[in-house]
Design an enzyme around this catalytic site. Structure first.
Site, PDB file in Angstrom:
ATOM      1  N   LYS A  26      -3.482 -11.732  -9.065  1.00  0.00           N
ATOM      2  CA  LYS A  26      -4.708 -12.411  -8.643  1.00  0.00           C
ATOM      3  C   LYS A  26      -5.928 -11.574  -9.007  1.00  0.00           C
ATOM      4  O   LYS A  26      -5.805 -10.371  -9.257  1.00  0.00           O
ATOM      5  CB  LYS A  26      -4.662 -12.652  -7.139  1.00  0.00           C
ATOM      6  N   LYS A  82       0.836  -1.215   0.000  1.00  0.00           N
ATOM      7  CA  LYS A  82       0.000   0.000   0.000  1.00  0.00           C
ATOM      8  C   LYS A  82       0.864   1.256   0.000  1.00  0.00           C
ATOM      9  O   LYS A  82       0.537   2.245  -0.646  1.00  0.00           O
ATOM     10  CB  LYS A  82      -0.931   0.029   1.229  1.00  0.00           C
ATOM     11  N   LYS A  84     -10.425  -6.632  -6.242  1.00  0.00           N
ATOM     12  CA  LYS A  84     -11.494  -5.639  -6.339  1.00  0.00           C
ATOM     13  C   LYS A  84     -10.978  -4.338  -6.936  1.00  0.00           C
ATOM     14  O   LYS A  84     -11.742  -3.562  -7.474  1.00  0.00           O
ATOM     15  CB  LYS A  84     -12.039  -5.353  -4.932  1.00  0.00           C
TER      16      LYS A  84
HETATM   17  P1  TYM Z   1     -11.028  -8.765   0.985  1.00  0.00           P
HETATM   18  O1  TYM Z   1     -12.263  -7.961   1.112  1.00  0.00           O
HETATM   19  O2  TYM Z   1      -9.935  -8.230   0.127  1.00  0.00           O
HETATM   20  O3  TYM Z   1     -11.368 -10.218   0.477  1.00  0.00           O
HETATM   21  C1  TYM Z   1     -12.404 -10.979   1.065  1.00  0.00           C
HETATM   22  C2  TYM Z   1     -12.008 -12.440   1.078  1.00  0.00           C
HETATM   23  O4  TYM Z   1     -11.733 -12.891  -0.243  1.00  0.00           O
HETATM   24  C3  TYM Z   1     -10.440 -13.482  -0.305  1.00  0.00           C
HETATM   25  N1  TYM Z   1      -9.820 -13.192  -1.616  1.00  0.00           N
HETATM   26  C4  TYM Z   1      -9.299 -14.127  -2.425  1.00  0.00           C
HETATM   27  N2  TYM Z   1      -9.173 -15.467  -2.266  1.00  0.00           N
HETATM   28  C5  TYM Z   1      -8.606 -16.158  -3.281  1.00  0.00           C
HETATM   29  N3  TYM Z   1      -8.172 -15.575  -4.440  1.00  0.00           N
HETATM   30  C6  TYM Z   1      -8.266 -14.245  -4.637  1.00  0.00           C
HETATM   31  N4  TYM Z   1      -7.874 -13.693  -5.781  1.00  0.00           N
HETATM   32  C7  TYM Z   1      -8.848 -13.447  -3.585  1.00  0.00           C
HETATM   33  N5  TYM Z   1      -9.102 -12.118  -3.437  1.00  0.00           N
HETATM   34  C8  TYM Z   1      -9.693 -11.984  -2.221  1.00  0.00           C
HETATM   35  C9  TYM Z   1      -9.653 -12.826   0.819  1.00  0.00           C
HETATM   36  O5  TYM Z   1      -8.577 -13.646   1.219  1.00  0.00           O
HETATM   37  C10 TYM Z   1     -10.727 -12.695   1.885  1.00  0.00           C
HETATM   38  O6  TYM Z   1     -10.875 -13.906   2.592  1.00  0.00           O
HETATM   39  N6  TYM Z   1      -8.870  -7.590   5.299  1.00  0.00           N
HETATM   40  C11 TYM Z   1      -9.856  -8.455   4.690  1.00  0.00           C
HETATM   41  C12 TYM Z   1     -11.250  -8.321   5.279  1.00  0.00           C
HETATM   42  C13 TYM Z   1     -11.298  -8.565   6.741  1.00  0.00           C
HETATM   43  C14 TYM Z   1     -11.244  -9.836   7.404  1.00  0.00           C
HETATM   44  C15 TYM Z   1     -11.329  -9.548   8.780  1.00  0.00           C
HETATM   45  C16 TYM Z   1     -11.125 -11.156   6.934  1.00  0.00           C
HETATM   46  C17 TYM Z   1     -11.432  -7.614   7.694  1.00  0.00           C
HETATM   47  N7  TYM Z   1     -11.435  -8.208   8.914  1.00  0.00           N
HETATM   48  C18 TYM Z   1     -11.300 -10.577   9.741  1.00  0.00           C
HETATM   49  C19 TYM Z   1     -11.084 -12.172   7.900  1.00  0.00           C
HETATM   50  C20 TYM Z   1     -11.177 -11.871   9.270  1.00  0.00           C
HETATM   51  C21 TYM Z   1      -9.942  -8.098   3.225  1.00  0.00           C
HETATM   52  O7  TYM Z   1      -9.645  -6.993   2.832  1.00  0.00           O
HETATM   53  O8  TYM Z   1     -10.459  -9.087   2.431  1.00  0.00           O
END
Ligand code: TYM
Length: 332
Positions: free
Chosen positions: A195, A113, A198
């Site tokens: 990967k 970031k 979003k």
């Molecule tokens: P976020 O919003 O980026 O993604 C949500 C979930 O999707 C998974 N993910 C993926 N898995 C496989 N391949 C990909 N290309 C891919 N892109 C995203 C992420 O691993 C995630 O499980 N910081 C976290 C959100 C969060 C969170 C938490 C998660 C906040 N607090 C507590 C677990 C526990 C995030 O930004 O995920």
């Protein structure tokens, strides 16, 4: 016996995609019957990039609707917005006292970031893993279904839990990242690099809201080459990624057929991509349509999030009361 506790969240920035589905949501849906599940929209986490206040609500409601459209049942799980649970920022504050600047600065997602947005390296970005730890520990979760990219954040939550326990006495179990296939997964983008995401690789990411033609267009643009010239040769990564995506959405026989065509050098990538595109369309269309219908019923979504918050606060208030007491905030 009481059920094991599961927590996971999805940030409300941008549209959800196949990576979110296969890395996280598919597991949520499978876990909802056997575990005590808390799933939330991480709207506080989305504030690190200062989204327009006008967009916040629609983003939160869309993530909730897409989760339900993927099969999450709000009767079985607590589905809530992170900002509806004031105990989370309180635990975040307490855990911040146990989190060190040096370790936070070393986190690879933070370093990324800093590279991507050097003008907005705010304290929320630095302490992002601490807020995540608070999300997880507030319900004393033991399993955290996430994709590979979140593995280190869960490891940090484990460290903070242990640090709290050592200093103030046992309170938190050690949360572990979880995926039904045993290994955490990374769903690759269609362009052979990185990967699905979003906020990056937008044209090489398949979103759950993409219409049929857009899905076809994106898949047909996936990088390929003129095909293998030697039997059973090793696949370049951009080709093995296409196979991996096919494995996620297509029938096993379809994948096998293309794999043997690859091995005997008769594969035509154009045909393979057409097949993959149709399988993706068939997979996404019902989710997209259901999510759109849910988003049109705002009252229903409000009700679901409110009820989810009540369930989540019941558990969160017990944990924060115990944490305060163990720290010594127990004056009257
Ligand atoms: P976020 O919003 O980026 O993604 C949500 C979930 O999707 C998974 N993910 C993926 N898995 C496989 N391949 C990909 N290309 C891919 N892109 C995203 C992420 O691993 C995630 O499980 N910081 C976290 C959100 C969060 C969170 C938490 C998660 C906040 N607090 C507590 C677990 C526990 C995030 O930004 O995920």
């Amino acid at each position: 016996m009481s059920k094991e506790i599961v927590v996971s969240g999805i940030r409300s920035t941008g549209y959800l995609h196949l990576g979110n589905y296969f890395g996280a949501m598919k597991n949520y849906v499978k876990m909802q019957d056997e575990y005590d599940c808390y799933f939330f929209v991480a709207d506080y986490h989305s504030l690190t990039t200062h989204p327009d206040p006008k967009d916040l609500k629609a983003n939160v409601f869309r993530v909730a609707a897409e989760n339900i459209a993927c099969g999450l049942d709000p009767e079985k799980v607590a589905l809530y917005a992170q900002s509806d649970i004031p105990e989370i920022p309180e635990l975040y504050l307490l855990l911040n006292m146990l989190a060190y600047k040096g370790e936070l600065e070393k986190v690879p997602t933070f370093k990324d970031k800093v590279r991507q947005q050097p003008d907005n390296v705010n304290a929320g970005l630095l302490t992002y893993p601490v807020l995540m730890a608070a999300d997880v520990l507030i319900h004393k979760a033991v399993k955290v279904p996430v994709g590979k990219d979140q593995e280190q954040h869960v490891e940090m939550a484990r460290n903070f839990a242990n640090r709290f326990n050592h200093r103030y006495g046992e309170l938190f179990p050690e949360p572990q990242p979880f995926n039904f296939g045993s290994e955490l997964i990374k769903v690759p983008s269609l362009d052979g690099t990185g990967k699905m995401s979003k906020s990056e690789n937008l044209n090489a990411t398949i979103y759950l809201a993409d219409d049929d033609d857009l899905i076809r267009k994106k898949v047909m643009k996936a990088k390929t080459d003129s095909g293998p010239t030697e039997h059973n040769s090793e696949m370049p990564e951009y080709i093995s990624n296409i196979f991996l995506l096919m494995h996620l959405v297509s029938r096993q026989e379809t994948v096998e057929t293309y794999r043997s065509m690859y091995n005997n050098c008769t594969i035509r990538y154009g045909d393979m991509k057409k097949q993959l595109a149709e399988d993706m369309v068939a997979f996404i269309a019902p989710i997209r349509d259901k999510a759109a219908a849910l988003q049109a019923d705002e009252d229903q979504l409000k009700k679901i999030l409110k009820e989810g918050a009540i369930k989540a606060r019941e558990s969160a208030s017990k944990t924060i009361a115990a944490a305060r007491k163990q720290i010594g905030i127990n004056y009257y």
